[in-house]
Design an enzyme around this catalytic site. Structure first.
Site, PDB file in Angstrom:
ATOM      1  CE  LYS A  15     -11.474  16.742   0.712  1.00  0.00           C
ATOM      2  NZ  LYS A  15     -12.468  16.492   1.769  1.00  0.00           N
ATOM      3  CG  ASP A  49      -2.218  -0.649   0.966  1.00  0.00           C
ATOM      4  OD1 ASP A  49      -2.716  -0.456  -0.157  1.00  0.00           O
ATOM      5  OD2 ASP A  49      -2.741  -1.336   1.853  1.00  0.00           O
TER       6      ASP A  49
END
Lengths: 690, 559
Positions: free
Chosen positions: A403, A315
């Site tokens: 957003k 990750d």
């Protein structure tokens, strides 16, 4: 930080004492039988003891004292092997003891429905079954593994992780899992029990560290087959020497048949006892080293697989970059005030508790002195981020502020008849190219501008990936970022490849694709949506902070919840295999010198000329055989530390590793025993023992 | 000295140069690709398929393949066995040879079916022409083809992925014979006839000797010269790593091996196919270097053994038991070649080698016949060793071991171990049995350490399917015929079964991609490791036995 596992890593006097006791307990035939190579030594020890007693009665082919000496040495060889195993198990046992203390029976408040107000009945925690609901109050221990279904609370998990700082556990989301044996510090929880009695995380953890559920891995079995084959060869080699000597004596009319005691001694020396004695210790110690790194493996196979892993899915956040991306600039489109953009951006982030969201609020405050306001007066609905929409925001007075990733926001504005213009595209691309993360801010159909979030690559990761590449391991960065951002960070951090705009499905597909090509894939994960990919990966490390689903799907649990741990796990896996290989090579190479020690004295009576093979110049036939047997026993003890610690591993290509280990353990294994046996012989002579 | 080195180097270079193109051809043929000879041989192959009702498309899994090998070998055994017992009733028997005893027939039938060609008999005084041609020569072809078939089944294990089947035995068998063994033998036989090797069905010839001499009180004025269809059988005896001589003294006989040129041809033929197999392996797995690595390991051991043998024989000036037309160098070269490959034909008496020269020959067989070895069988034996080497080395680089992209797991290990255990234990136990067998003393020509070497040699030769004899041991008795037959069977079929087991399992596995963490199996380091594993397993198993035989003999001489 108080790490339980680490504090118990060192050997204590008590552990040594316990190991000595265990060595004798392991002399039971039922235990010995499990290790075929050492079982041969065990039988040999018994046999020579029988020879000794019959020799006392006058029925013998050689000196009774010599037989007794050999017999005692063989018993010591067996005990040393037992000791090696016992000492390796000792660490695990000590860990298990302290875990057991956390696991005691308590009274649980069993509820008939998942609600604080439900009626509760107190039952013994041992009697809770899968699907029961229990109420846990502040100051109480969680009675069983489960998922929080109602409430939020701070929980002390030090009993499991050794980490004393409390963690938050709450209903829903990725922080809902609680573990039996941990303690709720404040507030209260309703927990749905997710394990059956006796099969809890703690139970499995105890079984793992104790080695009770340890099964031989395929690789261990394959090695065992090789060792057994060698033992069979040497058994036949030694057994046939008797008829060979009978033939020679009959033909020449001189000399005597070889003594069976000497043949037994030869067999024990030739059989691969060094690796045979240490094989199970190496496996246990590998597991133990993993525990010391605060990782729990659900099976020994997983550790070995870690050594074979050649694709690491990492990750991005937390592993490659520092966890927090920071907002560094507001870039408005033409016709939009920077201040207006900052204001809207802050509004959309007010309920956003992610570090990124908070950094936006902070940046707006710092640059334009826009304060976080109270929004009680208007109709406000916060829209949280999800992996599917990849946007967050707020609906305020009928206006929808969002957003998010540029693709997601583009879809959002297009749905309402708006469009993303070229200027916005340019800004997004330039931020992405610089390795930053663009967050596009929109109000209804209008795009206002872009927030520049900056990712900071961790110090030293580039070197780490370079090492991994040398080991033949490919690193792949997984990120939700768009391909361009991902490419920039990938280039900066030096990973080999990346998966951008990753979804649980695309992760799973990627793992399958690599596996289809024959790769072994390792990954870490914590969320429920990671579970399918975790279940598919060959080595799957679930974060302890993760959900129950993730932990179930993985085959290891990292108690520290540190994604970088994967690299240490690979190292431990490789070290485990290397230790096996090195000691096997050493053990086999040793046989050459043992032949030179034992063969000449065996046949000296028949062919005096064979004395020329006594290249070590050993004192007498008896001292030669004794020296070889003593060496054979002592080398086990001498190598216990290596078996426990593992041979040294460095991130270099396979050819370099092989050359180094062959030199050390192959060539060293040829030479060392010549010197050692000679030295033991000299000592025996010096002390008048031979 | 210069002559010695020049001859040896020339021989090695020549055989490698010839094996290379042959290996490429071998691979193409066995994979069913087109070659320049396809136009002639493919129709023949199809014809055989039609006559024998073979469906070449029918793929076999490893158990079916093994069953086919077993059934085929059993039928061959019964045919050769019956032929020997009944040869007095059958045609092409001008010398009126009588039927053989059951145990000699059993031993010989097993010997030829297993590609060993141990001979407890002397051809010219025992076998009719029909037995030689229909029984023994046919087995020379098919037993070699069986070895090739098994090797290519194993190769398919490496080249296939996630499949159950490993080819069709009948097709492999026919291809090996039709495309490779028959044409090569034909060419070689013609060349040998040009050198004076006999090829006829005539009666034995009675001729007067040039200089009559007296032996045991009788004057010898004439001698009998044996005849027969020798050249055709000698060609395949050499090419198929069979080694069973048409005449009793094998290629020391002037009618089997008359000239230095025929000697060179026959020596080349011994190693030609075993080495070609290595090249074929490299082509088949699409990595020529993998085949070269195995060949390099074989060559290093071969050259080292050759150097030792030449040194021991030459420094002792030992001409005993050697033909004057070959001398020490060609005799030693042949001896090392024939024991490196599991051929077993001889042009000198191995019993008369110096103790350490003889030790070299013993060791070459005891290593499991993997330095060249038998056609097909040498390479699959070497691959078993390679699996061992890979296993140990793989662990030392921190990965579960893999070879050519296939993971080596317990099943492969168990099978690889069987390939090596079968012959090794048979040699040790057979020798032990013979050592305490009361009839052994009477059967031996020598006593003491040399006598022991003779027994050890017999079982090493039989269990590793070499077939050469140390002589000195009269092995035609019920005990030796049966014991050696059992040794040959174990030494042949245990490794075959285990090899096919490996093939079946490997074919079912996925291919692991290569990375920097993968152990390379085509570099010098691996070649060295492989040699180490072969030598140490051989040395560890036979060190004590060798100490009691040739080593004791040599050391006692020095004293």
């Amino acid at each position: 930080m108080n790490r339980r596992m680490k504090s118990n890593g060192a050997l204590t006097g008590r552990m040594l004492l316990r190991a000595v006791g265990d060595s004798f307990r392991k002399l039971a035939p039922s235990t010995q039988w499990k290790n075929p190579v050492m079982f041969v030594v065990y039988i040999a020890a018994i046999l020579t003891l029988v020879f000794y007693f019959s020799a006392l009665k006058g029925a013998s082919d050689t000196d009774p004292d010599f037989i007794l000496a050999i017999s005692l040495l063989l018993w010591f060889t067996v005990l040393f092997a037992d000791f090696a195993e016992a000492i390796a198990e000792g660490r695990g046992k000590a860990q298990a003891d302290s875990l057991r203390r956390a696991k005691r029976n308590i009274l649980a408040h069993k509820l008939d429905r998942p609600d604080f107000e439900a009626r509760s009945v107190d039952v013994d925690s041992e009697r809770l079954i899968l699907g029961d609901f229990v109420l846990v109050l502040a100051g109480e221990q969680v009675p069983a593994d489960g998922d929080v279904v109602v409430g939020a609370a701070s929980v002390d998990e030090s009993a499991i992780t050794g980490e004393s700082a409390p963690v938050i556990r709450e209903a829903g989301g990725d922080r809902s899992a609680v573990t039996g044996g941990t303690t709720v510090l404040s507030d209260r929880l309703v927990v749905r029990v997710s394990s059956m009695p006796g099969d809890s995380f703690l139970d499995r953890m105890i079984a793992m560290v104790e080695g009770a559920s340890r099964q031989k891995t395929p690789n261990e079995i394959a090695l065992q087959i090789l060792l057994v084959a060698l033992t069979i060869i040497f058994l036949v080699v030694c057994a046939t020497l008797l008829p060979y000597s009978v033939f020679a004596v009959a033909q020449l009319g001189r000399g005597a048949w070889v003594s069976v005691t000497s043949l037994v001694a030869l067999l024990v020396c030739l059989a691969p006892t060094t690796i045979g004695a240490l094989l199970s210790s190496i496996g246990i110690a590998g597991m133990s080293r993993l525990n010391q790194a605060n990782v729990l493996a659900m099976s020994g196979r997983a550790i070995e697989a870690a050594g074979d892993v050649d694709v690491l899915l990492l990750d991005k956040t937390g592993t490659i970059t520092l966890g927090n991306r920071q907002a560094t600039a507001f870039l408005p489109l033409d016709g939009v005030e920077e201040r207006e953009l900052a204001d809207v951006a802050q509004l959309s982030s007010l309920a956003d508790e992610t570090p990124e969201g908070r950094s936006i609020v902070v940046l707006a405050k710092e640059e334009f002195n826009i304060r976080a306001r109270t929004l009680g007066q208007s109709s406000i609905v916060f829209v949280p981020f999800t992996a599917q929409t990849r946007m967050s925001g707020v609906d305020i007075d009928g206006r929808r502020i969002r957003k998010g990733a540029s693709e997601a926001v583009r879809r959002f504005v297009e749905e309402q008849g708006g469009a993303m213009d070229a200027q916005c595209q340019r800004i997004v691309e330039s931020i992405a190219r610089s390795g930053g993360t663009p967050l596009v801010v929109a109000r209804d159909a209008e795009i206002l501008g872009v927030i520049h979030l900056k990712d900071i690559v961790k110090h030293g990761v580039k070197e780490r990936f370079e090492d991994l590449r040398k080991m033949g391991i490919k690193t792949i960065m997984i990120t939700g970022d768009n391909p361009m951002t991902a490419a920039a960070i990938a280039a900066e951090s030096g990973v080999d490849d990346f998966l951008a705009e990753a979804t649980p499905e695309s992760k799973l597909a990627m793992i399958r694709e690599y596996q289809r090509k024959g790769h072994l894939v390792a990954m870490t994960g914590d969320g429920t949506n990671d579970a399918p990919a975790l279940a598919q990966a060959d080595v799957a490390v679930a974060m302890n902070t993760g959900t129950q689903a993730a932990k179930e799907a993985g085959n290891m649990v990292d108690l520290d919840s540190n994604p970088t741990k994967l690299i240490d796990i690979v190292r431990i896996g490789k070290q485990l295999l290397m230790t096996r290989g090195a000691l096997t090579t050493f053990s086999i190479a040793n046989d050459v010198s043992k032949y030179f020690a034992i063969i000449p004295p065996l046949f000296l009576g028949i062919y005096p000329a064979l004395g020329a093979l006594n290249v070590m110049g050993l004192h007498s036939p008896q001292s030669a055989i004794l020296s070889a047997v003593i060496y054979n026993a002592l080398i086990i003890v001498a190598l216990i530390p290596l078996a426990l610690k593992g041979v040294k591993y460095r991130e270099v290509p396979a050819a370099v590793l092989l050359k180094r280990n062959l030199l050390l353990y192959g060539v060293g294994g040829l030479i060392a025993p010549f010197l050692a046996i000679k030295a033991i012989d000299l000592l025996l002579v010096a002390f008048g023992l031979a | 000295m210069t002559n010695l080195i020049l001859q040896s180097v020339l021989f090695v270079v020549l055989v490698v140069l010839l094996a290379w193109p042959l290996g490429r051809y071998l691979w193409k043929v066995m994979e069913g690709r087109k070659t320049w000879t396809s136009g002639i041989f493919v129709p023949v192959e199809r014809l055989v398929h039609r006559l024998a009702r073979i469906d070449p498309e029918e793929e076999m899994d490893w158990k079916q393949y093994l069953a086919a090998v077993g059934i085929f070998s059993a039928v061959c055994f019964l045919a050769v066995f019956a032929l020997q017992l009944l040869q007095n009733l059958l045609p092409l028997n001008p010398q009126g040879m009588s039927g053989l005893s059951w145990h000699l027939a059993l031993n010989t039938a097993v010997s030829f079916v297993t590609n060993t060609n141990w001979q407890s008999y002397s051809g010219e005084t025992t076998m009719s022409y029909l037995t030689q041609m229909l029984g023994l020569a046919v087995q020379n072809f098919v037993s070699a083809a069986v070895g090739l078939a098994v090797l290519f089944a194993l190769i398919r294990g490496f080249t296939r992925a996630s499949m159950k089947t490993i080819g069709n035995f009948w097709q492999d068998l026919v291809r090996g014979i039709v495309h490779i063994l028959l044409p090569l033998s034909f060419v070689l036989a013609i060349l040998l006839v040009s050198q004076g090797v006999v090829q006829n069905f005539g009666d034995y010839q009675q001729v007067s000797v040039l200089q009559p001499f007296v032996s045991n009180g009788t004057t010898i004025a004439s001698q009998t010269l044996p005849m027969g269809p020798a050249a055709s059988q000698i060609a395949i005896k050499q090419l198929g790593t069979n080694g069973g001589g048409f005449f009793g003294v094998n290629s020391a006989h002037p009618f089997e091996n008359p000239t230095p040129f025929s000697n060179l041809l026959e020596m080349l033929s011994i190693l030609l196919l075993p080495f070609a197999c290595c090249f074929a392996f490299g082509y088949a797995v699409r990595q020529k270097r993998q085949g070269l690595a195995l060949l390099a390991a074989m060559l290093v051991i071969f050259v080292a053994c050759l150097a030792f043998a030449l040194y021991f024989e030459q420094s002792a000036g030992n001409m005993e038991g050697k033909e004057t037309r070959f001398g020490i160098v060609d005799s030693s070269l042949w001896a090392v070649t024939t024991t490196a490959a599991s051929n077993g034909s001889v042009n000198a008496m191995h019993d008369s080698f110096t103790p350490l020269g003889g030790l070299v020959l013993l060791v070459l067989m005891q290593l499991g016949e993997v330095v060249g070895g038998g056609v097909g069988s040498g390479l699959y034996g070497m691959i078993a060793f390679a699996l061992m080497a890979v296993f140990i080395a793989g662990l030392m680089v921190g990965r579960t071991p893999e070879y050519l992209g296939k993971k080596i797991e317990p099943w492969e290990m168990r099978m690889a171990v069987l390939v090596i255990l079968g012959p090794t234990l048979t040699v040790l136990l057979g020798t032990a049995l013979a050592a305490v067998y009361p009839g052994t003393s009477a059967a031996l020509a020598n006593t003491g350490a040399h006598g022991f070497s003779e027994i050890l040699y017999a079982f090493s030769s039989a269990a590793n399917n070499n077939g050469s004899a140390f002589a000195g041991l009269n092995a035609n008795s019920v005990f030796y015929d049966v014991a050696l037959a059992v040794s040959m069977l174990v030494g042949r079929f245990v490794p075959i079964a285990a090899t096919l087991g490996i093939a079946g399992s490997l074919a079912g596995k996925k291919l692991v991609p290569v990375s920097a963490g993968t152990l390379s199996t085509n570099n010098l380091l691996f070649v060295g490791l492989l040699i180490f594993v072969v030598l140490i397993l051989g040395a560890l198993s036979f060190f004590p036995a060798l100490a009691l035989g040739p080593v004791a003999e040599q050391l006692s001489r020095i004293r």
